[in-house]
Design a protein around this motif. Structure first.
Motif, PDB file in Angstrom:
ATOM      1  N   GLU A  80      38.628  39.102  49.514  1.00 25.55           N
ATOM      2  CA  GLU A  80      39.732  37.994  49.330  1.00 25.55           C
ATOM      3  C   GLU A  80      39.717  37.685  47.714  1.00 25.55           C
ATOM      4  O   GLU A  80      39.762  36.368  47.376  1.00 25.55           O
ATOM      5  CB  GLU A  80      39.234  36.564  50.194  1.00 25.55           C
ATOM      6  N   THR A  81      39.811  38.555  46.956  1.00 26.02           N
ATOM      7  CA  THR A  81      39.860  38.492  45.391  1.00 26.02           C
ATOM      8  C   THR A  81      41.337  39.475  45.063  1.00 26.02           C
ATOM      9  O   THR A  81      41.700  40.022  45.953  1.00 26.02           O
ATOM     10  CB  THR A  81      38.798  38.996  44.709  1.00 26.02           C
ATOM     11  N   ILE A  82      41.780  38.970  43.788  1.00 27.16           N
ATOM     12  CA  ILE A  82      42.481  39.697  43.371  1.00 27.16           C
ATOM     13  C   ILE A  82      42.569  40.560  42.224  1.00 27.16           C
ATOM     14  O   ILE A  82      41.667  40.360  41.026  1.00 27.16           O
ATOM     15  CB  ILE A  82      43.748  38.529  42.750  1.00 27.16           C
ATOM     16  N   THR A  83      42.881  41.958  42.120  1.00 28.96           N
ATOM     17  CA  THR A  83      42.769  42.841  41.086  1.00 28.96           C
ATOM     18  C   THR A  83      43.893  42.443  40.198  1.00 28.96           C
ATOM     19  O   THR A  83      45.304  42.607  40.938  1.00 28.96           O
ATOM     20  CB  THR A  83      42.664  44.287  41.538  1.00 28.96           C
ATOM     21  N   VAL A  84      43.764  42.394  38.939  1.00 28.38           N
ATOM     22  CA  VAL A  84      45.183  42.458  38.013  1.00 28.38           C
ATOM     23  C   VAL A  84      45.207  43.792  37.659  1.00 28.38           C
ATOM     24  O   VAL A  84      44.421  44.453  37.334  1.00 28.38           O
ATOM     25  CB  VAL A  84      44.412  41.516  36.668  1.00 28.38           C
ATOM     26  N   THR A  85      46.431  44.158  37.779  1.00 24.29           N
ATOM     27  CA  THR A  85      47.207  45.560  37.381  1.00 24.29           C
ATOM     28  C   THR A  85      48.357  45.447  36.597  1.00 24.29           C
ATOM     29  O   THR A  85      49.146  44.435  36.955  1.00 24.29           O
ATOM     30  CB  THR A  85      47.391  46.489  38.442  1.00 24.29           C
ATOM     31  N   TYR A  86      48.188  46.264  35.522  1.00 28.44           N
ATOM     32  CA  TYR A  86      49.483  46.349  34.657  1.00 28.44           C
ATOM     33  C   TYR A  86      50.736  47.105  35.280  1.00 28.44           C
ATOM     34  O   TYR A  86      50.327  48.078  36.358  1.00 28.44           O
ATOM     35  CB  TYR A  86      49.161  47.137  33.282  1.00 28.44           C
ATOM     36  N   ILE A  87      51.945  46.653  35.273  1.00 26.64           N
ATOM     37  CA  ILE A  87      52.839  47.543  35.537  1.00 26.64           C
ATOM     38  C   ILE A  87      53.917  48.122  34.500  1.00 26.64           C
ATOM     39  O   ILE A  87      53.918  47.433  33.442  1.00 26.64           O
ATOM     40  CB  ILE A  87      53.940  46.659  36.759  1.00 26.64           C
ATOM     41  N   ASN A  88      54.471  49.203  34.747  1.00 31.05           N
ATOM     42  CA  ASN A  88      55.563  49.740  33.934  1.00 31.05           C
ATOM     43  C   ASN A  88      56.761  49.800  34.546  1.00 31.05           C
ATOM     44  O   ASN A  88      56.963  49.514  35.703  1.00 31.05           O
ATOM     45  CB  ASN A  88      55.238  51.295  33.571  1.00 31.05           C
ATOM     46  N   GLN A  89      57.913  49.877  33.894  1.00 33.64           N
ATOM     47  CA  GLN A  89      59.266  49.650  34.517  1.00 33.64           C
ATOM     48  C   GLN A  89      59.363  50.668  35.197  1.00 33.64           C
ATOM     49  O   GLN A  89      60.164  50.524  36.406  1.00 33.64           O
ATOM     50  CB  GLN A  89      60.487  49.642  33.371  1.00 33.64           C
ATOM     51  N   SER A  90      58.859  51.991  35.116  1.00 36.62           N
ATOM     52  CA  SER A  90      59.010  53.133  35.909  1.00 36.62           C
ATOM     53  C   SER A  90      58.292  53.274  37.329  1.00 36.62           C
ATOM     54  O   SER A  90      58.537  53.899  38.162  1.00 36.62           O
ATOM     55  CB  SER A  90      58.964  54.417  35.276  1.00 36.62           C
ATOM     56  N   ASP A  91      57.110  52.430  37.256  1.00 40.99           N
ATOM     57  CA  ASP A  91      56.318  52.329  38.478  1.00 40.99           C
ATOM     58  C   ASP A  91      57.154  51.613  39.552  1.00 40.99           C
ATOM     59  O   ASP A  91      57.830  50.569  39.512  1.00 40.99           O
ATOM     60  CB  ASP A  91      54.999  51.365  38.266  1.00 40.99           C
ATOM     61  N   GLY A  92      56.875  52.221  40.682  1.00 39.44           N
ATOM     62  CA  GLY A  92      57.488  51.373  42.125  1.00 39.44           C
ATOM     63  C   GLY A  92      56.581  50.627  42.607  1.00 39.44           C
ATOM     64  O   GLY A  92      55.375  50.391  42.489  1.00 39.44           O
ATOM     65  N   PHE A  93      57.134  49.915  43.617  1.00 44.16           N
ATOM     66  CA  PHE A  93      56.104  49.010  44.505  1.00 44.16           C
ATOM     67  C   PHE A  93      56.204  49.307  45.821  1.00 44.16           C
ATOM     68  O   PHE A  93      57.290  50.074  46.365  1.00 44.16           O
ATOM     69  CB  PHE A  93      56.835  47.713  44.479  1.00 44.16           C
ATOM     70  N   SER A  94      55.290  49.133  46.685  1.00 46.15           N
ATOM     71  CA  SER A  94      55.178  49.263  48.154  1.00 46.15           C
ATOM     72  C   SER A  94      54.779  48.114  48.659  1.00 46.15           C
ATOM     73  O   SER A  94      54.118  47.341  48.144  1.00 46.15           O
ATOM     74  CB  SER A  94      54.508  50.616  48.468  1.00 46.15           C
ATOM     75  N   LYS A  95      54.890  48.181  50.051  1.00 48.81           N
ATOM     76  CA  LYS A  95      54.355  46.811  50.603  1.00 48.81           C
ATOM     77  C   LYS A  95      52.744  46.917  50.931  1.00 48.81           C
ATOM     78  O   LYS A  95      52.075  47.839  51.086  1.00 48.81           O
ATOM     79  CB  LYS A  95      54.919  46.707  52.154  1.00 48.81           C
ATOM     80  N   GLY A  96      52.148  45.938  50.324  1.00 50.94           N
ATOM     81  CA  GLY A  96      50.572  45.887  50.408  1.00 50.94           C
ATOM     82  C   GLY A  96      49.994  44.749  51.176  1.00 50.94           C
ATOM     83  O   GLY A  96      50.566  44.527  52.399  1.00 50.94           O
ATOM     84  N   ALA A  97      49.068  44.192  50.796  1.00 53.94           N
ATOM     85  CA  ALA A  97      48.310  43.034  51.896  1.00 53.94           C
ATOM     86  C   ALA A  97      49.364  42.094  51.835  1.00 53.94           C
ATOM     87  O   ALA A  97      50.211  41.714  51.255  1.00 53.94           O
ATOM     88  CB  ALA A  97      47.092  42.770  51.098  1.00 53.94           C
ATOM     89  N   TYR A  98      49.294  41.664  53.087  1.00 52.60           N
ATOM     90  CA  TYR A  98      50.041  40.400  53.595  1.00 52.60           C
ATOM     91  C   TYR A  98      51.671  40.574  53.677  1.00 52.60           C
ATOM     92  O   TYR A  98      52.223  39.687  53.693  1.00 52.60           O
ATOM     93  CB  TYR A  98      49.850  39.151  52.827  1.00 52.60           C
ATOM     94  N   GLY A  99      52.144  41.956  53.499  1.00 55.16           N
ATOM     95  CA  GLY A  99      53.303  42.392  53.215  1.00 55.16           C
ATOM     96  C   GLY A  99      54.151  42.027  52.014  1.00 55.16           C
ATOM     97  O   GLY A  99      55.417  41.929  51.849  1.00 55.16           O
ATOM     98  N   LYS A 140      39.889  31.693  42.881  1.00 57.53           N
ATOM     99  CA  LYS A 140      38.814  32.736  42.386  1.00 57.53           C
ATOM    100  C   LYS A 140      39.308  33.216  41.129  1.00 57.53           C
ATOM    101  O   LYS A 140      38.450  33.409  40.095  1.00 57.53           O
ATOM    102  CB  LYS A 140      38.548  33.584  43.445  1.00 57.53           C
ATOM    103  N   LEU A 141      40.598  33.745  41.139  1.00 55.14           N
ATOM    104  CA  LEU A 141      41.186  34.351  39.732  1.00 55.14           C
ATOM    105  C   LEU A 141      40.888  33.282  38.725  1.00 55.14           C
ATOM    106  O   LEU A 141      40.639  33.607  37.822  1.00 55.14           O
ATOM    107  CB  LEU A 141      42.456  35.081  39.946  1.00 55.14           C
ATOM    108  N   LEU A 142      41.648  32.151  38.833  1.00 57.20           N
ATOM    109  CA  LEU A 142      41.976  31.196  38.000  1.00 57.20           C
ATOM    110  C   LEU A 142      40.585  30.494  37.339  1.00 57.20           C
ATOM    111  O   LEU A 142      40.536  30.115  36.093  1.00 57.20           O
ATOM    112  CB  LEU A 142      42.731  30.142  38.393  1.00 57.20           C
TER     113      LEU A 142
END
Length: 184
Positions: A80-99, A140-142
């Motif tokens: 029940e934590t968050i991983t902070v990840t960079y994104i690039n404009q070319s990176d796509g998204f997919s359905k993750g936790a909780y939709g 937790k993150l903040l």
């Protein structure tokens, strides 16, 4: 009390039309990009909108056009934590936790590199306290974050109290389509 407020806010948000979220989202985005905290930030973390939250796709595109580094959360349901990840404009998204959409490619970021975090909620109060879904991911993150915390919400999500608890982390700024509530 807190459960009733959560339920009421979920219901109100679900009732918003696509047009209402777009109109309010545009006003919120305009207010956001006027802030010196955003203009001066090198790296901004934003949530990826879902479930009629204030839309962030346009915000992400504008941040890219401003040449900002952008990070998004990836939920780790085991801890029940968050991983902070960079994104690039070319990176796509997919359905993750909780939709919720998450990046297909993880480029792990350090929380210390983030200048501003855009934070979702079910409700905020005028003392800048936040009420989320109750799992504590953002708290937790903040709790370890030293930068600027900006809550984005619709004006109806501002309430007298969100019944804050000791572990809850208040925002520095809250932006709605009608106003900016600022601790500075």
């Amino acid at each position: 009390m807190k459960d009733e407020l959560r339920s009421a806010m979920k219901q109100k948000r679900r009732a918003l039309t696509k047009e209402e979220t777009e109109i309010c989202g545009a006003k919120i985005s305009d207010r956001l990009f006027c802030l010196p905290e955003i203009k001066n930030a090198d790296t901004v973390m934003t949530y990826v909108s879902a479930f009629n939250e204030v839309p962030t796709d346009g915000i992400i595109n504008t941040l890219f056009s401003m040449k900002k580094h952008i990070a998004v959360p990836v939920s780790n349901t085991d801890t029940e934590t968050i991983t902070v990840t960079y994104i690039n404009q070319s990176d796509g998204f997919s359905k993750g936790a909780y939709g919720i959409r998450e990046p297909k490619i993880i480029h792990k970021a350090s929380l210390s590199d983030i200048d501003v975090i855009l934070v979702p909620a079910l409700a905020f109060d005028l003392k800048l306290n936040r009420m989320g879904f109750g799992k504590g991911y953002y708290d937790k993150l903040l709790s370890d974050f030293c930068g600027v915390k900006i809550g984005l919400c619709y004006d109806f999500q501002i309430t007298d109290t969100v019944f804050p608890e000791a572990h809850d982390v208040p925002m520095n700024i809250i932006i709605t389509e009608k106003r900016i509530i600022n601790a500075f």
